[in-house]
Scaffold this motif. Structure first.
Motif, short mmCIF file in Angstrom:
data_model
loop_
_atom_site.label_atom_id
_atom_site.label_comp_id
_atom_site.label_asym_id
_atom_site.label_seq_id
_atom_site.Cartn_x
_atom_site.Cartn_y
_atom_site.Cartn_z
N ASP A 90 103.47 54.78 68.40
CA ASP A 90 103.57 56.22 68.64
C ASP A 90 103.57 56.98 67.31
O ASP A 90 102.91 58.02 67.17
N TYR A 91 104.34 56.47 66.36
CA TYR A 91 104.43 57.11 65.04
C TYR A 91 103.06 57.13 64.36
O TYR A 91 102.66 58.15 63.79
N SER A 92 102.34 56.02 64.45
CA SER A 92 101.01 55.94 63.83
C SER A 92 100.07 56.97 64.42
O SER A 92 99.30 57.63 63.70
N GLY A 93 100.12 57.13 65.76
CA GLY A 93 99.28 58.13 66.42
C GLY A 93 99.65 59.54 66.01
O GLY A 93 98.77 60.37 65.73
N GLU A 94 100.96 59.83 65.96
CA GLU A 94 101.43 61.16 65.55
C GLU A 94 101.06 61.43 64.09
O GLU A 94 100.68 62.55 63.72
N LEU A 109 95.86 67.75 61.12
CA LEU A 109 96.31 69.14 61.08
C LEU A 109 96.44 69.63 59.65
O LEU A 109 96.08 70.78 59.34
N LYS A 110 96.95 68.78 58.76
CA LYS A 110 97.09 69.16 57.36
C LYS A 110 95.72 69.40 56.72
O LYS A 110 95.56 70.35 55.93
N ARG A 111 94.76 68.55 57.07
CA ARG A 111 93.39 68.74 56.54
C ARG A 111 92.82 70.06 57.04
O ARG A 111 92.19 70.81 56.27
N GLU A 112 93.04 70.36 58.32
CA GLU A 112 92.52 71.61 58.89
C GLU A 112 93.18 72.81 58.23
O GLU A 112 92.53 73.83 57.98
N ALA A 160 104.50 68.88 64.83
CA ALA A 160 104.13 67.49 64.55
C ALA A 160 105.18 66.83 63.65
O ALA A 160 105.53 65.66 63.83
N GLU A 161 105.68 67.57 62.68
CA GLU A 161 106.72 67.04 61.79
C GLU A 161 108.00 66.73 62.57
O GLU A 161 108.66 65.72 62.31
N ASP A 210 109.58 63.16 62.71
CA ASP A 210 110.98 62.97 62.28
C ASP A 210 111.80 62.26 63.35
O ASP A 210 112.62 61.38 63.04
N ALA A 211 111.55 62.63 64.61
CA ALA A 211 112.31 62.02 65.70
C ALA A 211 111.97 60.52 65.81
O ALA A 211 112.86 59.68 65.97
N LEU A 212 110.67 60.21 65.71
CA LEU A 212 110.26 58.81 65.78
C LEU A 212 110.78 58.02 64.57
O LEU A 212 111.26 56.90 64.71
#
Length: 550
Positions: free
Chosen positions: A157-161, A168-171, A352-353, A357-359
């Motif tokens: 899950d973390y890898s996907g997020e 998003l950062k690139r965008e 997203a952060e 952070d939760a994961l």
């Protein structure tokens, strides 16, 4: 698991085919008998680059084929990702041609070395003293802790997020760069747009204005010509209307005499009607034509504006100017709305952060709980392997950076001696100690995750007596959950295998060849006795070998 291996024309091997069972398999043989050749052939199956010098007969191709039972390895996703046909009994074949080229196949589908390496990593883990350096890497250390912590789902899950977060950062960076560039053009685009908006553009307006301009600019000539035309039509003596009326009256007297005269009369009458209509229209046009200097100035000014805009934008029609106006409107609007777009993107990144952070927190919590258990198990195993004072200090340090597997760094420290200082594994442990630590870790891992077939290549070098006996026990214990091979020189380990193979050399027609043979019970007794006392087998060595086997 590896179920069979076939090697043809490789190094000192002419033709070898051997079947393997699950459990604990022993491979022994004198130094130089060809155990390294066997491993070299197997490494080609796992994706190692081929070498023409590997061919025994340089005129014939080398073929190495291995059959694996992969039904319990959860490899369907990998096969699909690499576009391979999944089969529970998977066949991997490697060919080295006399030309030096090599080919690889998985279930008869050609594959490149990258795909072969990816698959090979999931099928066989060849472990030797030289490869214990893997143990000193943070990635491997995290893998061990996460296996005990049961973090696989959270890490996926973390890898996907993290992937989405980086996108998003690139965008966001692209938007900020776009804004930086757009600001430079914004003022100019706004100026151009203002000019076009002020012009109140209407499609086909240019043609209408040009016609109006020509009319206003030639009022006197138009009035003069219309007046002359009016006179030509209306003069009482020689006017066209007067003449046609006289002609009509003249022919009217003949129209009743013959159809021919009636036709000509009708045509003259039609001409008179048309001329009379023209006369009325000219009369109206004369009334409409008036000099209007103010309107002429307005039209002239508008024409100048339009022509200047056409020239500036290098187009031919007002419709094209309207298109440019729309494009500029969009550009200016995009620039003016970029702040909102950037804000929205930053909001997405913030969410997203929070998810990351939760994961990361969950991953950290589970790791923290697993570390004491890992240390306890490792120290207990190593105590039995002759390292009673072995101690680990494993710490997690939070970071502000999102790493590939969480939000923390790992400090995996070791001390071999009581009261000694803790240091990184590669500094604190010798080669033999690293081998025993890796063996201990593999044992722990085998209880928590499905490991591939493991082949221990003489990791018992420099070990003897009770320690080697314990190492053999560990390998035997691991073989309950996985297929284990051990290439060994120690009889204490060799005696613990479920099956036993011997590598040997023989001369056939004055050519040295390497072979591999499965030993039966009696042959195992002799082989272990020779490992105990040398080639001259004594009765005491035989008795000791039987005792070890029992």
């Amino acid at each position: 698991m590896l179920t069979s291996l076939t090697i043809k024309n490789y190094a000192l091997i002419d033709h070898l085919k051997v079947d393997f069972n699950d459990g604990f398999t022993i491979i022994t043989g004198e130094t130089g008998a060809g155990k390294s050749i066997l491993l070299g052939g197997l490494s080609l199956i796992l994706g190692k680059r081929a070498d023409l010098s590997s061919l025994k007969d340089t005129k014939t191709k080398c073929i190495i084929e291995a059959v694996f039972n992969v039904s319990n390895y959860n490899l369907k996703a990998l096969f699909k990702a690499e576009d391979l046909d999944y089969e529970p009994q998977t066949i991997i074949r490697r060919e080295i041609l006399p030309s030096g080229k090599s080919r690889a196949f998985v279930n008869d589908s050609p594959v490149n070395l990258n795909s072969l390496q990816l698959l090979g990593e999931r099928l066989i883990d060849v472990h030797s003293q030289h490869q214990t350096l893997q143990l000193t890497t943070n990635d491997f250390q995290f893998q061990v802790i996460d296996a005990l912590a049961g973090n696989q789902k959270e890490l996926e899950d973390y890898s996907g997020e993290l992937l989405a977060y980086k996108q998003l950062k690139r965008e966001l960076n692209e938007l900020k760069n776009l804004k930086s560039e757009a600001i430079k053009e914004h003022d100019y685009n706004s100026f151009l747009l203002h000019e076009l908006v002020e012009a109140n553009l209407v499609s086909d307006e240019l043609e209408v204005l040009e016609e109006e301009y020509e009319t206003l600019n030639n009022v006197e000539i138009i009035k003069e010509r219309l007046s002359e035309a009016y006179q030509l039509l209306s003069d009482e003596q020689i006017g066209v209307v007067t003449s046609l009326t006289a002609l009509k009256n003249n022919l009217q007297k003949l129209s009743g005499l013959s159809s021919k005269y009636q036709d000509i009369y009708n045509r003259v009458n039609s001409a008179l009607i048309e001329v009379d209509d023209i006369f009325s229209e000219i009369d109206v046009l004369q009334a409409d034509v008036e000099a209007d200097p103010n309107r002429l100035d307005v039209v002239n000014s508008k024409l100048q504006v339009l022509n200047n805009l056409l020239q500036k934008h290098q187009v031919a029609t007002v419709s094209e100017l309207i298109e440019i106006r729309e494009e500029l409107t969009e550009k200016v609007a995009v620039t003016e709305n970029l702040d909102d777009t950037i804000q929205n993107k930053e909001n997405e990144i913030y969410k997203a952060e929070k998810a990351l952070d939760a994961l990361a927190k969950t991953i950290h919590t589970k790791r923290s709980k697993a570390i004491p258990d890992l240390i306890k198990q490792l120290q207990a195993i190593l105590e039995g392997l002759g390292m009673p004072n072995a101690q680990f200090n494993i710490e997690l340090t939070p970071t502000k950076t999102y790493l590939s597997n969480g939000k923390e760094e790992l400090s995996f420290l070791f001390s071999a001696n009581k009261g000694g200082s803790f240091n990184a594994l590669k500094k604190a442990a010798s080669g033999g100690e690293l081998s025993r630590i890796m063996l201990a870790i593999k044992l722990v891992l085998s209880n928590y995750t499905q490991l591939p077939t493991i082949m221990f290549d003489e990791i018992d070098t420099g070990v003897s007596g009770e320690i080697s006996n314990k190492m053999g026990d560990i390998m035997l214990q691991m073989s309950k959950n996985m297929q284990v091979f051990s290439i060994t020189h120690l009889p204490q380990i060799a005696a613990k295998g479920h099956s036993h193979f011997k590598v040997y050399k023989e001369d056939v027609n004055n050519v040295t060849q390497t072979n591999l043979v499965r030993l039966n019970h009696d042959e195992r007794i002799v082989e272990i006795a020779q490992m105990l006392g040398g080639t001259d087998v004594s009765s005491s060595a035989i008795a000791h070998a039987k005792e070890l086997l029992n």
